[in-house]
Write an enzyme that holds these catalytic residues in place. Structure first.
Site, short mmCIF file in Angstrom:
data_model
loop_
_atom_site.label_atom_id
_atom_site.label_comp_id
_atom_site.label_asym_id
_atom_site.label_seq_id
_atom_site.Cartn_x
_atom_site.Cartn_y
_atom_site.Cartn_z
N ASP A 98 52.66 49.78 84.48
CA ASP A 98 52.89 50.99 85.18
C ASP A 98 54.37 50.88 85.74
OD1 ASP A 98 52.16 53.39 86.75
OD2 ASP A 98 50.07 52.57 86.50
N ASP A 200 54.45 56.77 86.09
CA ASP A 200 54.12 57.33 87.33
C ASP A 200 54.68 58.81 87.58
OD1 ASP A 200 51.96 57.21 89.54
OD2 ASP A 200 53.70 57.40 90.64
N GLU A 255 52.56 60.32 83.27
CA GLU A 255 51.69 61.04 83.98
C GLU A 255 52.36 62.39 84.37
OE1 GLU A 255 49.18 60.85 88.11
OE2 GLU A 255 51.15 60.06 88.04
N HIS A 317 42.00 55.99 88.23
CA HIS A 317 41.84 55.33 89.77
C HIS A 317 42.11 56.27 90.62
CE1 HIS A 317 46.12 55.68 88.70
NE2 HIS A 317 46.46 55.54 89.82
N ASP A 318 42.29 57.53 90.41
CA ASP A 318 42.62 58.84 91.48
C ASP A 318 41.60 59.83 91.59
OD1 ASP A 318 45.20 57.92 91.93
OD2 ASP A 318 46.17 59.02 90.34
C1 NOJ Z 1 49.97 58.61 90.66
C2 NOJ Z 1 49.31 57.62 90.83
O1 NOJ Z 1 48.11 57.51 89.98
C3 NOJ Z 1 48.57 57.45 92.06
O2 NOJ Z 1 47.62 56.53 92.67
C4 NOJ Z 1 49.75 57.23 93.34
O3 NOJ Z 1 49.29 57.32 94.44
C5 NOJ Z 1 50.78 58.36 92.93
N1 NOJ Z 1 50.94 58.73 91.61
C6 NOJ Z 1 52.13 58.00 93.69
O4 NOJ Z 1 52.63 56.96 93.26
#
Ligand code: NOJ
Length: 513
Positions: A98, A200, A255, A317-318
């Site tokens: 990542d 990210d 992402e 994970h979000d």
């Molecule tokens: C996306 C990530 O998936 C998340 O977990 C993170 O809090 C934010 N970007 C900030 O880096």
């Protein structure tokens, strides 16, 4: 030219804190991943993506990096990483890591230096603006709160920008030195042998230098879900060229947290930006046949115009896990797995979904994440023993529901488990050119059933997903055998035209032997 590996791959996301702890500190580590590589090879995934394990004060659990080129001691050491990479490669598993380019931690030496004075040589590595202490420079909102995306620095009398926590200041990608330094961090890991990066919030790195206000009707939306600036595309072309210097089809999966497929598609460029981009539009869909049908048709046509390869994500994970989002029924999670692993594109499986895990119930007192995402980050139970295969007494978050039965060991012993269903689907995908790389065509099979055909030369599959709680009758020309049934696993029966309530089937053409 052979197709790049990542087109036919299935990627397994590991949130390292939650995978397996071998050191006894309650937090999963790199060694915990290494020890379970045989399990992942048995499952049949092609690649792993490991969420951040770099040095970090852990305000955002690793997405606040204070050194891009070292492993946080919580997770192990650089040699642990090298060993993990080598052993994964030995098993034919690729490794993605990542990369967090939009912001650093406020403890990163770059920011510490930038913050020290307005004259600091690194001041311009971050985004600073004048303004009265009462009024932030614009109306952008930070994620995880209702606060502005700006923090006023008393000592130097300026505001700095942060699209996430105030401990995650945004890097200034308009400064060529930042670009060069961040490219060096990519090279560091590419030279070590990683197969690519999950990038990210990559759509945020380019920003409007005027920092203009957003319209009032969207001002309550965190700015990280709105930023869509042309400068990002230039940066992406540069990053793509860097990756392409390396042999072995290194991949960048971005992402792009923008919730229309049109916007997401633009980040593939003309095959010269991202190789793959997450598209979260399907993740937010309810479990309804017509919504999925419409969305998949749209993705095919919008990405198809650019020859861009789709990705599929149900959980990460979000977000609450999809089993939880879809109402908690394992039958539905099984049908969703069959759908995920038969669509055209690269699927991402979030560790634990193959066990049918639901989100953990996390009491107020045990919550730790500023974004409220603790439930989907619960630790993975490996066996039924106390400690569930984790070294320490208590992991950093509570266990997900039913760990005594819903764990890896128990499900490996049970051939009818959802774990075996995932394994069976992964094997079916690997064995079928139609599923790996064939065309997709949605078929009309009535309102409750979403059906599509995958085809590559003579190889053909049909996928039927019954979104309703009633049995559905479907008719197709020709003979079809059931290769995988979401309720069972592998079967070899002839399909008789009846699709049970809530179930999904993978059919292969031809008579049973
Ligand atoms: C996306 C990530 O998936 C998340 O977990 C993170 O809090 C934010 N970007 C900030 O880096």
């Amino acid at each position: 030219m052979p197709e790049p590996w990542w087109k036919s791959a299935v990627v397994y996301q590991i949130y390292p804190r939650s995978f397996c702890d071998t050191s006894g500190n309650g937090v999963g580590d790199l060694e915990g991943i290494r020890r379970h590589l045989d399990h992942l090879a048995w499952l049949g995934v092609d690649a792993i993506w490991i969420s951040p394990f770099f040095r970090s004060p852990m305000k955002d659990y690793g997405y606040d990096v204070s050194d891009y080129c070292d492993v946080d001691p919580l997770f192990g050491t650089l040699s642990d990483f090298d060993r993990l990479l080598e052993e994964a490669h030995r098993r034919g598993l690729r490794v993605l890591i990542d990369w967090v380019p939009n912001h650093t931690s406020d403890q990163h030496p770059w920011f510490v230096e930038a913050r020290a004075s307005r004259e600091s040589p690194r001041r311009d590595w971050y985004v600073w603006r004048d303004g009265s202490p009462e009024r932030p420079p614009n109306n952008w909102r930070a994620a995880f709160s209702e606060s502005p995306a700006w923090t006023y620095d008393e000592k130097t009398g300026q505001w700095y920008l942060h699209l996430f926590l105030s401990e995650q200041p945004d890097l200034n990608w308009a400064n060529p030195d930042v670009v060069a330094a961040m490219r060096d961090t990519l090279r560091f890991w590419l030279d070590r042998g990683v197969d690519g990066f999950r990038m990210d919030v990559i759509h945020c790195i380019g920003k409007d230098p005027a920092l203009a206000d957003v319209a009032a009707d969207v001002a309550a939306i965190p700015y990280c879900a709105l930023n869509d600036d042309p400068r990002t595309h230039e940066h992406l072309r540069g990053l793509r060229a860097l990756l392409d210097e390396y042999p072995g089809d290194r991949v960048m999966v971005g992402e792009v947290f923008l919730l229309t497929t049109e916007q997401v598609a633009s980040y593939y460029g003309n095959r010269d930006e991202l190789h793959l981009s997450f598209n979260f539009v399907p993740l937010y869909l309810p479990w309804e046949a017509d919504r999925w049908r419409g969305c998949i048709d749209e993705i095919e046509s919008v990405l198809g115009r650019r020859d861009a390869w789709p990705t599929w994500v149900l959980s990460n994970h979000d977000q609450p896990r999809h089993r939880t989002r879809y109402g908690g029924d394992e039958g539905r999670a099984r049908a969703a797995a069959l759908l995920l692993l038969t669509l055209r594109g690269t699927p991402f499986v979030y560790a634990g979904e193959e066990l049918g895990l639901e989100d953990a119930v996390v009491s107020e007192a045990s919550r730790v994440d500023p974004g409220g995402r603790d439930g989907c980050r619960a630790p993975l139970p490996w066996d039924a023993q106390e400690g569930h295969g984790w070294a320490g007494e208590s992991p950093w978050l509570p266990w997900p529901p039913e760990p005594a039965t819903r764990n890896v060991a128990a499900q490996r012993r049970d051939p009818s488990s959802i774990l075996h269903l995932y394994r069976c689907l992964l094997a079916a995908r690997r064995g079928s050119p139609a599923l790996r790389s064939g065309t997709i065509e949605t078929i009309d099979a009535g309102a409750a059933v979403f059906a599509f055909r995958r085809r590559c030369g003579d190889d053909e599959r049909l996928v039927l997903v019954n979104f309703s709680e009633e049995a559905a009758r479907v008719e197709f020309e020709g003979q079809w055998r059931i290769e995988v049934a979401s309720a069972g696993v592998g079967t070899d029966e002839v399909f008789g035209g009846l699709l049970p309530p809530g179930q999904a089937l993978l059919l292969v053409s031809g008579k049973a032997d």
